[in-house]
Design an enzyme around this catalytic site. Structure first.
Site, PDB file in Angstrom:
ATOM      1  N   LYS A  71       3.893  -0.700  -2.975  1.00  0.00           N
ATOM      2  CA  LYS A  71       2.235  -1.793  -3.845  1.00  0.00           C
ATOM      3  C   LYS A  71       2.743  -1.779  -4.908  1.00  0.00           C
ATOM      4  CE  LYS A  71      -2.026  -0.252  -1.475  1.00  0.00           C
ATOM      5  NZ  LYS A  71      -3.481   0.135  -2.043  1.00  0.00           N
ATOM      6  N   ASP A 107      -7.743  -4.140  -3.839  1.00  0.00           N
ATOM      7  CA  ASP A 107      -8.605  -2.482  -3.692  1.00  0.00           C
ATOM      8  C   ASP A 107     -10.031  -2.817  -4.522  1.00  0.00           C
ATOM      9  OD1 ASP A 107      -6.809  -2.165  -1.992  1.00  0.00           O
ATOM     10  OD2 ASP A 107      -5.481  -1.983  -2.953  1.00  0.00           O
ATOM     11  N   GLY A 134      -5.030   9.075 -10.468  1.00  0.00           N
ATOM     12  CA  GLY A 134      -3.622   8.131  -9.041  1.00  0.00           C
ATOM     13  C   GLY A 134      -4.013   6.885  -9.560  1.00  0.00           C
ATOM     14  N   MET A 225     -12.834   7.175  -0.528  1.00  0.00           N
ATOM     15  CA  MET A 225     -11.797   6.383  -0.663  1.00  0.00           C
ATOM     16  C   MET A 225     -11.265   6.283   0.702  1.00  0.00           C
ATOM     17  SD  MET A 225      -9.559   4.780  -3.485  1.00  0.00           S
ATOM     18  CE  MET A 225     -10.865   4.173  -5.732  1.00  0.00           C
TER      19      MET A 225
HETATM   20  P1  ATR Z   1      -2.734   7.516  -5.152  1.00  0.00           P
HETATM   21  O1  ATR Z   1      -1.746   6.250  -5.423  1.00  0.00           O
HETATM   22  O2  ATR Z   1      -3.332   7.241  -3.673  1.00  0.00           O
HETATM   23  O3  ATR Z   1      -3.622   7.601  -6.265  1.00  0.00           O
HETATM   24  P2  ATR Z   1      -1.099   9.959  -6.832  1.00  0.00           P
HETATM   25  O4  ATR Z   1      -1.021   8.587  -7.307  1.00  0.00           O
HETATM   26  O5  ATR Z   1      -0.006  10.551  -5.596  1.00  0.00           O
HETATM   27  O6  ATR Z   1      -2.057   8.691  -4.914  1.00  0.00           O
HETATM   28  O7  ATR Z   1      -2.344  10.580  -7.005  1.00  0.00           O
HETATM   29  C1  ATR Z   1      -3.381  11.100  -7.137  1.00  0.00           C
HETATM   30  C2  ATR Z   1      -4.660  11.470  -6.677  1.00  0.00           C
HETATM   31  O8  ATR Z   1      -5.370  12.484  -6.151  1.00  0.00           O
HETATM   32  C3  ATR Z   1      -4.544  12.536  -8.132  1.00  0.00           C
HETATM   33  O9  ATR Z   1      -5.344  12.024  -8.820  1.00  0.00           O
HETATM   34  C4  ATR Z   1      -4.385  13.946  -7.636  1.00  0.00           C
HETATM   35  O10 ATR Z   1      -4.411  14.770  -8.808  1.00  0.00           O
HETATM   36  P3  ATR Z   1      -3.568  15.147  -9.621  1.00  0.00           P
HETATM   37  O11 ATR Z   1      -3.249  14.056 -10.965  1.00  0.00           O
HETATM   38  O12 ATR Z   1      -3.896  15.924 -10.532  1.00  0.00           O
HETATM   39  O13 ATR Z   1      -1.823  15.730  -8.706  1.00  0.00           O
HETATM   40  C5  ATR Z   1      -5.098  13.786  -6.728  1.00  0.00           C
HETATM   41  N1  ATR Z   1      -4.784  15.700  -5.633  1.00  0.00           N
HETATM   42  C6  ATR Z   1      -4.197  15.242  -5.191  1.00  0.00           C
HETATM   43  N2  ATR Z   1      -4.595  16.213  -3.974  1.00  0.00           N
HETATM   44  C7  ATR Z   1      -5.327  16.815  -4.777  1.00  0.00           C
HETATM   45  C8  ATR Z   1      -6.381  18.049  -4.087  1.00  0.00           C
HETATM   46  N3  ATR Z   1      -5.954  18.717  -3.275  1.00  0.00           N
HETATM   47  N4  ATR Z   1      -7.752  17.938  -5.376  1.00  0.00           N
HETATM   48  C9  ATR Z   1      -7.934  17.277  -6.486  1.00  0.00           C
HETATM   49  N5  ATR Z   1      -6.917  16.529  -6.659  1.00  0.00           N
HETATM   50  C10 ATR Z   1      -6.069  15.831  -5.681  1.00  0.00           C
END
Ligand code: ATR
Length: 285
Positions: A71, A107, A134, A225
């Site tokens: 993306k 999205d 994210g 989601m």
């Molecule tokens: P995407 O593009 O799918 O949003 P990303 O940019 O890697 O993927 O973002 C992942 C999100 O999920 C982030 O908000 C991440 O939190 P951090 O910024 O603190 O890393 C969150 N996330 C992933 N695993 C998590 C978990 N086990 N508990 C809480 N938040 C989680």
């Protein structure tokens, strides 16, 4: 006898891509609307996004959906961007036009339409909590503002990323008259929210994002989601606290419907396709 009508070519590109439901969804949309569309899937080699898309355009392709992990590549590749794609920093829909490659992001509209049209929950005047900061979270902020909620709180495990999003969207929030705030888990107000959207990647590994129990209650829509044959841990947690839970299958269908609309100028009935897709998914559970 009439020769069969030539079909305009579209495809989804991703890696992996074999499990993508987009070809099935777009085939239903084409049937439903009578549009002469053919929709395939392309496994993009890592590092080879541009080459694959250029080849698809050269072979007469009209548009593409873009999924993980491309993306951001699609965002960079596009000659022009819709405002929502620019704000999201990511592109999931490419249109190949005489004016060049146009990038859009459907999205967020997909999420909003699923919540409002399929689940029947109005965002207007609602108190909304967005978990995650994210790419998935960033992409839904403007489309949520468009529906005029009273407030949006963005909460993330890493507070600084949520605060960064609050900064990015502060002006848009003011223009839409939405109260916008956010940070770490302590930013969650200890009262029931109308809508809670889980945009963290937590459900992938069955992790529950930190969220005060008081945020959930009767009258809350808890939206994950993610989707799968079974309710996610987030959905199960929300239901135990009295909330109504929904997964992201409808968002998947509605983002596809918006892409189809961009390409064809015809809006398919996402709800009908969602019901059919849900049946095939639960039959596998
Ligand atoms: P995407 O593009 O799918 O949003 P990303 O940019 O890697 O993927 O973002 C992942 C999100 O999920 C982030 O908000 C991440 O939190 P951090 O910024 O603190 O890393 C969150 N996330 C992933 N695993 C998590 C978990 N086990 N508990 C809480 N938040 C989680």
């Amino acid at each position: 006898m009439n020769a069969p009508q030539p079909r305009d070519r579209y495809a989804v590109i991703g890696n992996p891509v074999e499990h993508s439901k987009s070809p099935w969804i777009h085939a239903r949309f084409a049937e439903q609307t009578g549009e002469a569309v053919e929709y395939g899937r392309i496994l993009g080699p890592l590092g080879g996004f541009e080459r694959e898309v250029t080849a698809f355009i050269a072979s007469g392709g009209r548009g593409m959906n873009v999924t993980v992990p491309f993306k951001l590549d699609a965002h960079a590749f596009a000659d022009s961007l819709s405002p929502r794609a620019a704000a999201a920093g990511a592109v999931n829909t490419l249109s190949f036009t005489e004016d060049g490659v146009r990038g859009d992001n459907t999205d967020g509209v997909g999420l909003v339409r699923d919540i409002e049209a399929n689940l029947g929950v109005s965002l207007q005047g609602a108190r909304v909590l967005l978990l995650g900061a994210g790419g998935a979270a960033r992409g839904v902020v403007l489309p949520i503002f468009d529906r005029r909620p009273a407030s949006l709180v963005i909460v993330n495990r890493t507070a600084a990323k949520a605060q960064q999003l609050v900064g990015q969207f502060a002006q848009a929030a003011q223009e839409a008259n939405v109260r916008l705030s956010g940070g770490g888990a302590h930013s969650i107000e200890k009262t029931r929210y109308d809508v809670i959207v889980n945009a963290t990647a937590g459900s992938l590994d069955a992790a529950l994002p930190e969220c005060d129990d008081a945020a959930f209650g009767v009258g809350t829509l808890a939206y994950d989601m993610m989707y799968g044959p079974k309710p996610t841990v987030f959905m199960q947690h929300a239901e135990r606290l009295g909330a109504r839970a929904a997964d992201g299958l409808g968002m998947l269908v509605e983002q596809a419907a918006e892409s189809f609309f961009i390409w064809r100028g015809v809006r398919p009935d996402g709800g009908a396709v969602l019901r059919e897709l849900r049946q095939t998914l639960t039959a596998k559970a």
